[in-house]
Write an enzyme that holds these catalytic residues in place. Structure first.
Site, PDB file in Angstrom:
ATOM      1  N   HIS A   1      42.968 -25.854  69.475  1.00  0.00           N
ATOM      2  CA  HIS A   1      42.093 -26.559  70.423  1.00  0.00           C
ATOM      3  C   HIS A   1      41.153 -25.580  71.134  1.00  0.00           C
ATOM      4  O   HIS A   1      41.169 -25.451  72.358  1.00  0.00           O
ATOM      5  CB  HIS A   1      42.920 -27.364  71.438  1.00  0.00           C
ATOM      6  CG  HIS A   1      42.127 -28.441  72.110  1.00  0.00           C
ATOM      7  ND1 HIS A   1      42.702 -29.573  72.648  1.00  0.00           N
ATOM      8  CD2 HIS A   1      40.793 -28.568  72.349  1.00  0.00           C
ATOM      9  CE1 HIS A   1      41.759 -30.331  73.181  1.00  0.00           C
ATOM     10  NE2 HIS A   1      40.595 -29.737  73.006  1.00  0.00           N
ATOM     11  N   ILE A   2      40.324 -24.913  70.321  1.00  0.00           N
ATOM     12  CA  ILE A   2      39.410 -23.894  70.878  1.00  0.00           C
ATOM     13  C   ILE A   2      37.944 -24.286  70.697  1.00  0.00           C
ATOM     14  O   ILE A   2      37.063 -23.427  70.739  1.00  0.00           O
ATOM     15  CB  ILE A   2      39.653 -22.505  70.249  1.00  0.00           C
ATOM     16  CG1 ILE A   2      39.575 -22.573  68.701  1.00  0.00           C
ATOM     17  CG2 ILE A   2      40.985 -21.922  70.703  1.00  0.00           C
ATOM     18  CD1 ILE A   2      39.457 -21.224  68.028  1.00  0.00           C
ATOM     19  N   GLY A   3      37.699 -25.598  70.492  1.00  0.00           N
ATOM     20  CA  GLY A   3      36.313 -26.037  70.290  1.00  0.00           C
ATOM     21  C   GLY A   3      35.359 -25.533  71.363  1.00  0.00           C
ATOM     22  O   GLY A   3      34.230 -25.127  71.088  1.00  0.00           O
ATOM     23  N   ALA A   4      35.804 -25.558  72.602  1.00  0.00           N
ATOM     24  CA  ALA A   4      34.935 -25.167  73.723  1.00  0.00           C
ATOM     25  C   ALA A   4      35.179 -23.729  74.155  1.00  0.00           C
ATOM     26  O   ALA A   4      34.592 -23.266  75.140  1.00  0.00           O
ATOM     27  CB  ALA A   4      35.180 -26.102  74.899  1.00  0.00           C
TER      28      ALA A   4
ATOM     29  N   ALA B   1      37.828 -33.449  67.390  1.00  0.00           N
ATOM     30  CA  ALA B   1      37.605 -34.413  68.485  1.00  0.00           C
ATOM     31  C   ALA B   1      38.860 -34.520  69.344  1.00  0.00           C
ATOM     32  O   ALA B   1      39.008 -33.803  70.349  1.00  0.00           O
ATOM     33  CB  ALA B   1      37.187 -35.760  67.907  1.00  0.00           C
TER      34      ALA B   1
ATOM     35  N   GLU C   1      50.017 -31.382  71.828  1.00  0.00           N
ATOM     36  CA  GLU C   1      49.580 -29.982  71.993  1.00  0.00           C
ATOM     37  C   GLU C   1      50.411 -29.294  73.078  1.00  0.00           C
ATOM     38  O   GLU C   1      50.646 -29.910  74.125  1.00  0.00           O
ATOM     39  CB  GLU C   1      48.091 -29.962  72.359  1.00  0.00           C
ATOM     40  CG  GLU C   1      47.234 -30.472  71.197  1.00  0.00           C
ATOM     41  CD  GLU C   1      45.732 -30.434  71.480  1.00  0.00           C
ATOM     42  OE1 GLU C   1      45.339 -29.971  72.567  1.00  0.00           O
ATOM     43  OE2 GLU C   1      44.974 -30.872  70.617  1.00  0.00           O
TER      44      GLU C   1
ATOM     45  N   ASP D   1      41.326 -28.823  64.777  1.00  0.00           N
ATOM     46  CA  ASP D   1      41.340 -28.070  66.039  1.00  0.00           C
ATOM     47  C   ASP D   1      42.224 -28.761  67.079  1.00  0.00           C
ATOM     48  O   ASP D   1      42.594 -28.155  68.069  1.00  0.00           O
ATOM     49  CB  ASP D   1      39.897 -27.942  66.580  1.00  0.00           C
ATOM     50  CG  ASP D   1      39.823 -27.097  67.853  1.00  0.00           C
ATOM     51  OD1 ASP D   1      40.411 -25.996  67.867  1.00  0.00           O
ATOM     52  OD2 ASP D   1      39.191 -27.535  68.832  1.00  0.00           O
TER      53      ASP D   1
ATOM     54  N   ILE E   1      27.847 -33.881  70.199  1.00  0.00           N
ATOM     55  CA  ILE E   1      28.378 -32.925  69.214  1.00  0.00           C
ATOM     56  C   ILE E   1      27.970 -33.347  67.807  1.00  0.00           C
ATOM     57  O   ILE E   1      27.531 -32.516  66.992  1.00  0.00           O
ATOM     58  CB  ILE E   1      29.922 -32.819  69.339  1.00  0.00           C
ATOM     59  CG1 ILE E   1      30.297 -32.262  70.713  1.00  0.00           C
ATOM     60  CG2 ILE E   1      30.489 -31.931  68.224  1.00  0.00           C
ATOM     61  CD1 ILE E   1      31.786 -32.316  71.038  1.00  0.00           C
TER      62      ILE E   1
ATOM     63  N   ASP F   1      28.405 -44.800  63.928  1.00  0.00           N
ATOM     64  CA  ASP F   1      28.624 -44.703  65.373  1.00  0.00           C
ATOM     65  C   ASP F   1      28.606 -46.123  65.919  1.00  0.00           C
ATOM     66  O   ASP F   1      27.754 -46.926  65.521  1.00  0.00           O
ATOM     67  CB  ASP F   1      27.510 -43.869  66.033  1.00  0.00           C
ATOM     68  CG  ASP F   1      27.810 -43.563  67.492  1.00  0.00           C
ATOM     69  OD1 ASP F   1      27.941 -42.370  67.832  1.00  0.00           O
ATOM     70  OD2 ASP F   1      27.918 -44.520  68.306  1.00  0.00           O
TER      71      ASP F   1
HETATM   72  N1  LIG Z   1      37.727 -29.601  70.206  1.00  0.00           N
HETATM   73  C1  LIG Z   1      37.259 -29.458  71.429  1.00  0.00           C
HETATM   74  O1  LIG Z   1      37.550 -28.481  72.115  1.00  0.00           O
HETATM   75  C2  LIG Z   1      36.354 -30.507  72.000  1.00  0.00           C
HETATM   76  C3  LIG Z   1      35.360 -30.119  72.921  1.00  0.00           C
HETATM   77  C4  LIG Z   1      34.505 -31.074  73.427  1.00  0.00           C
HETATM   78  C5  LIG Z   1      34.656 -32.409  73.054  1.00  0.00           C
HETATM   79  N2  LIG Z   1      35.646 -32.757  72.186  1.00  0.00           N
HETATM   80  C6  LIG Z   1      35.817 -34.145  71.760  1.00  0.00           C
HETATM   81  O2  LIG Z   1      34.638 -34.555  71.090  1.00  0.00           O
HETATM   82  C7  LIG Z   1      34.348 -35.899  71.470  1.00  0.00           C
HETATM   83  C8  LIG Z   1      32.861 -36.149  71.311  1.00  0.00           C
HETATM   84  O3  LIG Z   1      32.134 -35.410  72.263  1.00  0.00           O
HETATM   85  P1  LIG Z   1      30.587 -35.690  72.510  1.00  0.00           P
HETATM   86  O4  LIG Z   1      30.170 -34.789  73.600  1.00  0.00           O
HETATM   87  O5  LIG Z   1      29.845 -35.666  71.238  1.00  0.00           O
HETATM   88  O6  LIG Z   1      30.667 -37.184  73.048  1.00  0.00           O
HETATM   89  P2  LIG Z   1      29.497 -38.264  73.082  1.00  0.00           P
HETATM   90  O7  LIG Z   1      29.922 -39.278  74.075  1.00  0.00           O
HETATM   91  O8  LIG Z   1      28.178 -37.607  73.238  1.00  0.00           O
HETATM   92  O9  LIG Z   1      29.548 -38.893  71.617  1.00  0.00           O
HETATM   93  C9  LIG Z   1      30.577 -39.708  71.165  1.00  0.00           C
HETATM   94  C10 LIG Z   1      29.971 -40.732  70.236  1.00  0.00           C
HETATM   95  O10 LIG Z   1      31.029 -41.435  69.599  1.00  0.00           O
HETATM   96  C11 LIG Z   1      30.672 -42.808  69.533  1.00  0.00           C
HETATM   97  N3  LIG Z   1      31.907 -43.568  69.382  1.00  0.00           N
HETATM   98  C12 LIG Z   1      32.843 -43.818  70.301  1.00  0.00           C
HETATM   99  N4  LIG Z   1      33.881 -44.480  69.732  1.00  0.00           N
HETATM  100  C13 LIG Z   1      33.560 -44.646  68.432  1.00  0.00           C
HETATM  101  C14 LIG Z   1      34.210 -45.252  67.334  1.00  0.00           C
HETATM  102  N5  LIG Z   1      35.412 -45.801  67.459  1.00  0.00           N
HETATM  103  N6  LIG Z   1      33.591 -45.262  66.149  1.00  0.00           N
HETATM  104  C15 LIG Z   1      32.372 -44.688  66.011  1.00  0.00           C
HETATM  105  N7  LIG Z   1      31.707 -44.103  67.006  1.00  0.00           N
HETATM  106  C16 LIG Z   1      32.297 -44.072  68.213  1.00  0.00           C
HETATM  107  C17 LIG Z   1      29.894 -43.091  70.797  1.00  0.00           C
HETATM  108  O11 LIG Z   1      29.056 -44.221  70.644  1.00  0.00           O
HETATM  109  C18 LIG Z   1      29.106 -41.786  70.967  1.00  0.00           C
HETATM  110  O12 LIG Z   1      27.836 -41.853  70.373  1.00  0.00           O
HETATM  111  C19 LIG Z   1      34.858 -35.985  72.914  1.00  0.00           C
HETATM  112  O13 LIG Z   1      35.191 -37.295  73.263  1.00  0.00           O
HETATM  113  C20 LIG Z   1      36.051 -35.083  72.925  1.00  0.00           C
HETATM  114  O14 LIG Z   1      37.207 -35.843  72.676  1.00  0.00           O
HETATM  115  C21 LIG Z   1      36.486 -31.836  71.652  1.00  0.00           C
HETATM  116  O1  LIG Z   2      38.805 -26.912  77.575  1.00  0.00           O
HETATM  117  C1  LIG Z   2      39.678 -27.372  76.867  1.00  0.00           C
HETATM  118  O2  LIG Z   2      40.841 -27.065  77.012  1.00  0.00           O
HETATM  119  C2  LIG Z   2      39.331 -28.371  75.757  1.00  0.00           C
HETATM  120  C3  LIG Z   2      37.964 -28.906  75.868  1.00  0.00           C
HETATM  121  C4  LIG Z   2      37.617 -30.099  75.036  1.00  0.00           C
HETATM  122  O3  LIG Z   2      38.653 -30.710  74.401  1.00  0.00           O
HETATM  123  C5  LIG Z   2      36.782 -31.084  75.808  1.00  0.00           C
HETATM  124  O4  LIG Z   2      36.988 -32.286  75.686  1.00  0.00           O
HETATM  125  O5  LIG Z   2      35.889 -30.618  76.526  1.00  0.00           O
END
Ligand SMILES: NC(=O)c1ccc[n+]([C@@H]2O[C@H](COP(=O)([O-])OP(=O)(O)OC[C@H]3O[C@@H](n4cnc5c(N)ncnc54)[C@H](O)[C@@H]3O)[C@@H](O)[C@H]2O)c1
Ligand SMILES: O=C(O)CC[C@@H](O)C(=O)O
Length: 309
Positions: free
Chosen positions: A275-278, A227, A257, A252, A151, A170
């Protein structure tokens, strides 16, 4: 083979699962009954609403469950270690929603920078706050991106297209990635005009952004969290918004929640989504396809299909 869809799945994917001969049930269960219900199923598919805890797995023991699929990225709602130690595999759909979450992150940045959130509230109350809502451009500002994974990289591309300078931290990397400059965590906090978070929640560490980290940020900075809620200490964030330390926040995801933090939800400097990111048609279609493929592969049923994303 029986599959429980505990938090739903898009219709086309349900149809595909049925065409594969799987018996599919789409129903949400409370934590108290989930474990014993799961005994009947070979696989369960969850989003974030259903928590598969140690207690749920204990209630299922002796049943049929072999696979948990998280239809999404974060697996913090599943006790993965405990599931795997009981021979229940855990899979997720890591790539499907990156673009949707990145676009929502940019949307929150624009929302707080240009008062979209609060204009939508006050105009409906017959207020015309033209003079009050003097915002800032994203152009020329520094984006401090924490977590340069799937992301994070999509957010960086879009921010660069807005003319932002992108710096990042990171824990996996320590070198510049093209034009995106690596900074140590504290340096990023000091230099960024906007900070966006794209890391998983680490229970052992607790909130990555609390009072001390906010103190180090630029006066008037903006914080965006798409996140996980607990990555940010909400009390510290609220204090910083009220004191004027931070200009705004886009959120988000919440500590709890559905969130009941009324003070935060009603703060005029906050842009909020539930929480509608996806939650886009495209992401849910990709997630559905990945779920179907995962089930086919895991149970070795039907022909291999190529997933178009
Ligand atoms: N809002 C939503 O609906 C939604 C949807 C999808 C994912 N997410 C959240 O987004 C996060 C990231 O998703 P992604 O697909 O990019 O994951 P990813 O694993 O591709 O990337 C996460 C990155 O964070 C780094 N990281 C981990 N802990 C860290 C820290 N303490 N400090 C700095 N860097 C750190 C990792 O090295 C990695 O490069 C997921 O873990 C999830 O919680 C939220
Ligand atoms: O689908 C969801 O409800 C949230 C998705 C999102 O937080 C994820 O980590 O993929």
């Amino acid at each position: 083979m029986k599959v429980l869809l505990a938090d739903g799945l898009q219709k086309q994917s349900i149809d595909e699962l049925e065409q594969l001969g799987l018996e599919v049930c789409s129903k949400h269960f409370d934590a108290s009954e989930l474990g014993s219900e799961l005994k009947k199923y070979d696989a369960v598919v969850v989003r974030s609403a259903t928590k598969i805890t140690k207690e749920v797995i204990d209630d299922e023991l002796g049943g049929n469950l072999k696979l948990i699929i998280r239809a999404g990225v974060g697996i913090d709602n599943i006790d993965v270690k405990y599931a795997e130690s009981n021979n229940i595999a855990v899979k997720n759909t890591p790539n499907a929603s990156s673009i949707s979450v990145a676009e929502l992150t940019i949307a929150h940045m624009l929302s707080v920078a240009r008062f979209l959130n609060i204009s939508n509230v006050t105009m409906r109350q017959n207020q015309w706050n033209k003079k009050k809502y003097v915002g800032c451009e994203l152009y020329g500002k520094t984006l401090g991106l924490i977590g340069m994974g799937r992301i994070g990289k999509e957010v960086a591309k879009r921010a660069a297209a807005f003319g932002m300078r992108v710096i990042y931290f990171d824990s996996l990397y320590n070198e510049d990635i093209g034009d995106y400059k690596f900074e140590q965590f504290d340096d990023l906090l000091k230099k960024a005009d906007f900070i966006t978070l794209h890391v998983p929640y680490d229970k052992k560490r607790g909130a990555l952004i609390g009072k001390d980290e906010i103190e180090k940020m630029k006066d008037g900075a903006y914080l965006i969290n798409c996140a996980r809620g607990k990555v940010v200490d909400e009390a510290a964030l609220l204090e910083a918004l009220n004191s004027g330390k931070l200009s705004g926040a886009g959120i988000d995801v919440f500590e709890n929640e559905p969130s009941t933090n009324v003070e935060l939800l009603s703060n005029p400097k906050v842009s909020i989504t539930p929480h509608i990111g996806a939650s886009t048609k495209e992401a849910q279609q990709r997630i559905g396809r990945e779920v179907v493929l995962t089930l086919k592969d895991f149970f070795n049923i039907g022909d291999k299909v190529v997933i178009g994303v």
